[in-house]
Write an enzyme that holds these catalytic residues in place. Structure first.
Site, mmCIF file in Angstrom:
data_model
loop_
_atom_site.group_PDB
_atom_site.id
_atom_site.type_symbol
_atom_site.label_atom_id
_atom_site.label_comp_id
_atom_site.label_asym_id
_atom_site.label_seq_id
_atom_site.Cartn_x
_atom_site.Cartn_y
_atom_site.Cartn_z
ATOM 1 N N ARG A 116 -6.478 -4.166 2.354
ATOM 2 C CA ARG A 116 -6.981 -5.320 1.077
ATOM 3 C C ARG A 116 -7.889 -5.703 1.752
ATOM 4 O O ARG A 116 -9.100 -5.629 1.789
ATOM 5 C CB ARG A 116 -5.422 -5.795 0.597
ATOM 6 C CG ARG A 116 -6.765 -6.372 -0.665
ATOM 7 C CD ARG A 116 -5.155 -7.513 -0.812
ATOM 8 N NE ARG A 116 -3.987 -6.891 -1.648
ATOM 9 C CZ ARG A 116 -4.490 -6.353 -2.781
ATOM 10 N NH1 ARG A 116 -4.790 -6.990 -3.614
ATOM 11 N NH2 ARG A 116 -3.140 -6.140 -3.464
ATOM 12 N N ARG A 200 10.406 -6.228 1.454
ATOM 13 C CA ARG A 200 8.963 -5.670 1.842
ATOM 14 C C ARG A 200 9.088 -5.561 3.455
ATOM 15 O O ARG A 200 9.222 -6.862 3.989
ATOM 16 C CB ARG A 200 8.060 -5.558 1.644
ATOM 17 C CG ARG A 200 6.564 -4.102 1.731
ATOM 18 C CD ARG A 200 5.422 -4.471 1.003
ATOM 19 N NE ARG A 200 5.965 -3.439 -0.420
ATOM 20 C CZ ARG A 200 6.169 -2.146 -0.569
ATOM 21 N NH1 ARG A 200 6.000 -1.060 1.011
ATOM 22 N NH2 ARG A 200 7.001 -1.656 -1.351
#
Ligand SMILES: Cc1cc2nc3c(=O)[nH]c(=O)nc-3n(C[C@H](O)[C@H](O)[C@H](O)COP(=O)(O)OP(=O)(O)OC[C@H]3O[C@@H](n4cnc5c(N)ncnc54)[C@H](O)[C@@H]3O)c2cc1C
Length: 436
Positions: A116, A200
């Protein structure tokens, strides 16, 4: 409805994927004077990755080849071999059909993912430096009817800006959304209806190969079951692996407040899935709850509109949130190519709302449905893999294969018809959000 030859002043609040991609397009138009105000002092690399579907790539191309190039310059092949064909493989991991493949999403040669932070840096490079200010957090909005500027904003540092048009690309907790809908509107704040909690971990591929079946370090699996779905994404030419578990109906919490992932709850999942869960559970640093927006009844009012996650934040399960922000940017960029007078702004925002609201709301709904299907919570579907296959196939057609040129054309047709009927009232019916 006076006429003017001065540039139309536009403020974009939020320099994320939506705000910067739109600014990249608008900054090329000399009849516009666009400025992006971003709250953070700089974008930091927090290791987050994105895999963009075909509709996102098409939307970038519509804004301009340089936007598409910014993505492809920064995106890195997921696999070790640049041209290896890859798809997101959706596989049942629990129950009588465990092991069955029910979908191959986004199969393509040389499938890529992008950090990102890298993508934002690429987009930022397309917007002239003097048109972006970091460290400007929007605090207040007000409107006036007299004088040149109609929309006024004040930032947390006390400075102000006065513009013809305000576009809120300020993410899921948008101030612009709160202003447009009202702070107390039921659709203003994001909600986590199904109590989704995401766990995660990011590990080197070498480390992952010691812990899980090495084939999951080379592909993009989503392994389904009722107590959570598991997914893995190889990053950086296969040198790193991002792996996660998303649990529906969980006890919610962020970071240190999150309830730890309990691998013993997955003993009826396939052995491969259990090994990934155990690897994710070892990392207690990254866990958060996720939410989305209930449908807003309108995306614009007068000279103010919202876009991207500010307008339609969705759960991450359909992998299409950034793609929808890019579609918004493509439509707004197309429409503002025609706006020469301040009085035409409302026609552009109305046309944008008209074409983008139904489709982006459908994607919010679809992402919720993906979540239910992944969690075996959609009536009887996991008992009939054929039904699952049809669901995923239809979803892929709707999101990825949409005709975005037509979306732009439809918006322009509505804009032109509003501008032609310039004497008509452009009031909105507050109940339906539609122009009357
Ligand atoms: C785990 C996860 C995985 C995802 N994976 C994918 C994927 O693979 N593919 C995909 O298409 N989508 C994916 N998404 C969704 C995608 O990340 C978002 O939809 C997308 O980033 C939205 O872009 P945006 O510009 O609208 O908002 P944001 O990216 O949230 O940007 C908003 C910007 O506004 C700034 N801001 C906020 N408030 C203010 C304020 N008051 N004043 C000034 N600035 C402000 C913020 O700092 C930020 O920079 C994923 C999301 C998550 C959570």
């Amino acid at each position: 409805m006076g006429s003017t030859t001065r540039p139309i002043k536009i403020a974009i609040i939020g320099g994320g994927i939506g705000g910067l991609s739109l600014a990249a397009g608008l900054a090329k138009k000399t009849h516009l004077d666009v400025h992006v105000y971003e709250s953070v002092p700089e974008h930091k690399d927090v290791g987050a990755g994105l895999a963009l579907h075909l509709n996102a790539i098409k939307a970038m191309s519509l804004i301009g080849p340089e936007v598409r190039k910014a993505y492809f310059d920064k995106a890195i092949a997921m696999a070790e071999e640049e041209e290896q064909e890859m798809a997101t493989e959706v596989i049942l991991a629990q129950g009588p059909h465990a092991g069955e493949l029910v979908a191959e999403l986004g199969r393509a040669k040389g499938r890529r993912s992008v950090s990102r932070a890298d993508f934002l840096a690429g987009l930022l490079g397309l917007v002239p430096q003097e048109r972006v200010t970091f460290g400007k957090r929007l605090a207040r909005i007000w409107e006036t009817r007299d004088g040149e500027a109609r929309v006024h904003v004040e930032f947390r540092d006390g400075t102000q800006a006065h513009v013809d048009c305000l576009l809120g690309a300020d993410g899921i907790h948008s101030i612009v959304r709160s202003y447009l809908l009202g702070a107390d509107h039921p659709a203003t704040a994001p909600k986590n209806h199904d109590r989704w909690q995401v766990y995660r971990t990011l590990v080197s591929a070498d480390e992952a190969r010691k812990q899980v079946n090495e084939k999951w370090t080379r592909t993009v699996p989503i392994l389904l079951g009722p107590r959570g779905h598991i997914n893995c994404i190889p990053l950086s030419k296969g040198t790193r692996l991002s792996a996660g578990v998303a649990v529906r109906g969980a006890a919610l919490g962020d970071g240190a407040n999150a309830k730890p992932l309990d691998p013993s709850l997955y003993s009826d999942y396939t052995e491969d899935a259990q090994r990934i869960v155990r690897m994710v559970a070892k990392d207690t640093s990254a866990s958060w709850s996720v939410g989305d927006h209930d449908h807003a009844p309108f995306y614009h009012s007068s000279h103010i509109a919202m876009m991207g996650d500010a307008a339609h934040a969705s759960l991450p399960f359909a992998g299409n949130g950034a793609a929808q922000a890019l579609e918004d940017a493509a439509v707004l960029d197309h429409l503002f190519g025609r706006v020469r007078q301040p009085w035409q702004i409302e026609a552009a925002l109305m046309a944008y709302d008209h074409v983008r609201r139904p489709r982006s709301h459908a994607v919010v709904d679809l992402a919720r449905a993906f979540g239910r299907v992944y969690a075996y919570a959609e009536d009887g579907m996991h008992e009939d893999p054929e039904k699952m296959k049809s669901f995923f196939a239809a979803a892929a057609v709707f999101t990825n294969e949409a005709d975005l040129e037509k979306q732009n054309d439809d918006a322009m047709e509505m804009y032109e018809s509003c501008v032609r009927g310039r004497s008509r009232s452009w009031n909105r019916n507050p109940a339906t959000g539609r122009a009357v």
